[in-house]
Structures are given as structure tokens and as C-alpha cells.
Design a protein around this motif. Structure first.
Motif, PDB file in Angstrom:
ATOM      1  N   PRO A   8       0.843  -1.233   0.071  1.00  0.00           N
ATOM      2  CA  PRO A   8       0.016  -0.047   0.195  1.00  0.00           C
ATOM      3  C   PRO A   8       0.837   1.427  -0.178  1.00  0.00           C
ATOM      4  CG  PRO A   8      -0.608  -1.291   1.684  1.00  0.00           C
ATOM      5  CD  PRO A   8       0.783  -1.959   1.031  1.00  0.00           C
ATOM      6  N   HIS A  34      -4.619  -0.326  10.816  1.00  0.00           N
ATOM      7  CA  HIS A  34      -4.679  -0.111   9.465  1.00  0.00           C
ATOM      8  C   HIS A  34      -4.617  -1.534   8.572  1.00  0.00           C
ATOM      9  CE1 HIS A  34      -4.621   4.327  10.152  1.00  0.00           C
ATOM     10  NE2 HIS A  34      -3.510   3.987  10.834  1.00  0.00           N
ATOM     11  N   TYR A  35      -5.595  -2.059   7.833  1.00  0.00           N
ATOM     12  CA  TYR A  35      -5.663  -3.037   7.268  1.00  0.00           C
ATOM     13  C   TYR A  35      -5.855  -3.144   6.008  1.00  0.00           C
ATOM     14  CZ  TYR A  35      -6.397  -3.833  12.670  1.00  0.00           C
ATOM     15  OH  TYR A  35      -6.352  -3.838  13.507  1.00  0.00           O
ATOM     16  N   PHE A  36      -5.319  -4.035   5.210  1.00  0.00           N
ATOM     17  CA  PHE A  36      -5.274  -3.752   3.842  1.00  0.00           C
ATOM     18  C   PHE A  36      -5.353  -5.264   2.995  1.00  0.00           C
ATOM     19  CE2 PHE A  36      -2.599  -0.585   5.468  1.00  0.00           C
ATOM     20  CZ  PHE A  36      -3.311   0.549   4.970  1.00  0.00           C
ATOM     21  N   TRP A  57      -3.759  -2.568  -3.727  1.00  0.00           N
ATOM     22  CA  TRP A  57      -4.122  -2.591  -2.202  1.00  0.00           C
ATOM     23  C   TRP A  57      -5.205  -1.656  -1.811  1.00  0.00           C
ATOM     24  CZ3 TRP A  57      -1.558  -5.978   0.683  1.00  0.00           C
ATOM     25  CH2 TRP A  57      -0.656  -6.717   0.224  1.00  0.00           C
ATOM     26  N   SER A  59      -7.757  -0.518   1.556  1.00  0.00           N
ATOM     27  CA  SER A  59      -7.952  -0.467   2.971  1.00  0.00           C
ATOM     28  C   SER A  59      -9.357  -0.927   3.367  1.00  0.00           C
ATOM     29  CB  SER A  59      -7.728   0.999   3.460  1.00  0.00           C
ATOM     30  OG  SER A  59      -7.720   1.167   4.750  1.00  0.00           O
ATOM     31  N   ALA A  85     -14.104  -0.522   0.633  1.00  0.00           N
ATOM     32  CA  ALA A  85     -12.791  -0.159   0.867  1.00  0.00           C
ATOM     33  C   ALA A  85     -12.397   1.062   0.310  1.00  0.00           C
ATOM     34  CB  ALA A  85     -11.945  -1.314   0.556  1.00  0.00           C
ATOM     35  N   THR A  88      -5.675   2.262  -2.050  1.00  0.00           N
ATOM     36  CA  THR A  88      -4.573   2.662  -1.307  1.00  0.00           C
ATOM     37  C   THR A  88      -3.303   2.538  -2.064  1.00  0.00           C
ATOM     38  OG1 THR A  88      -4.291   0.781  -0.099  1.00  0.00           O
ATOM     39  CG2 THR A  88      -5.480   2.668   1.083  1.00  0.00           C
TER      40      THR A  88
END
Length: 154
Positions: A8, A34-36, A57, A59, A85, A88
Motif C-alpha cells: 500500500p 490499518h488493514y489492507f 491494495w 484499505s 474499501a 490505497t
């Protein structure tokens, strides 16, 4: 016919050694906040059966990331409803920026990257996803991506 981002846009190599960070080929966590996930924006190539893919990517919320992770290796996961989402990944051939475009992530069968559907806006990337691109545009993208890679190495 694809281009793929390694991480990301917000990833920093210093995160690699942190206990609360993770970067795998498919998932990323930064500071346990933070999650991707990595997915594909697919663009039909006009006049052919080919598809150009951007490996990007997105998020996800903590809750949606946990759900995606729980189903990662489970058969039938493609029946999951799409998750909202934010994009990113900065794709070098689009103005304005592709960062923070709204998307929906569609889970596919085990072993396949999720499909990233952009919200239908007038952003050039969203328009290309809906309408397709020519083979000349694919060549233009390839030249621009190769040129930006050469610049990055200097």
C-alpha cells in the motif's frame, strides 16, 4: 497484461521489523490499526477477450479485514457479500490521484485475488473499468509504468 504494486502507498520499509505490522503478498497490517488486502482492478480490452489488470491494495475496516482473513482459505468464500474499501495504491498514469477512491472488494474462490470494483464516478480509472480500454492504451500504460520504474531506480 498487468501491473502490480508491492505494498500500500502508506507502507514504509521501517514497518517490516515492527511486531504490530505485517506485509505479505496478499495482506498488510500497519501498527495493528490499518488493514489492507491486495486485489485486482480489471479493465476489459476493447475488441478482444483480454483484460488488463492493476494489482492494487485497498484499505478495509478492522471488522471487514477480520472477516476476509477468517475466510481466506475457506471454500465457498466467493459467496461473501462485497466489502467497502478505499484504494490505497497510487497508479502512475492517472490524474487526479487514485488514492482514496471508493471501492467494493469482491471475494473470489480460494487461490484467486479479490476483484476490486470502483464506485462509478467520472475518475478516469473508474471510466476505464466500466468502458474498457484499447490495446493502444495498454501500450501507453506499459510505457508509462516502465518509465516510472526507471525513474525510481535513479
Amino acid at each position: 497484461m498487468n501491473y502490480s504494486a508491492d505494498a500500500p502507498a502508506v507502507w514504509d520499509p521501517v514497518f517490516a521489523d515492527a511486531d504490530d505490522c505485517l506485509l505479505s503478498p496478499d495482506q498488510c497490517v500497519i501498527r495493528a490499526q490499518h488493514y489492507f488486502v491486495k486485489g485486482l482492478i480489471e479493465i476489459p480490452v476493447i475488441g478482444s477477450d483480454e483484460v488488463f489488470s492493476w494489482g492494487v491494495w485497498v484499505s478495509l475496516s478492522c471488522e471487514n479485514f477480520s472477516r476476509v482473513a477468517d475466510l481466506w482459505d475457506r471454500a465457498g468464500r466467493e459467496d461473501e457479500k462485497p466489502h467497502f474499501a478505499w484504494l490505497t495504491t497510487e497508479l502512475p498514469v492517472y490524474v487526479p490521484t487514485t488514492l482514496n477512491l471508493k471501492t467494493h472488494v469482491h471475494t473470489r474462490p480460494v487461490g484467486e485475488r479479490p476483484y476490486v470494483e470502483l464506485e462509478p464516478t467520472d475518475h478516469p480509472l473508474a471510466l476505464e473499468q466500466r468502458k474498457g480500454i484499447t490495446l493502444d492504451r495498454v501500450r501507453e500504460i506499459a510505457a508509462a509504468v516502465l518509465h516510472s520504474s526507471d525513474s525510481d531506480q535513479r
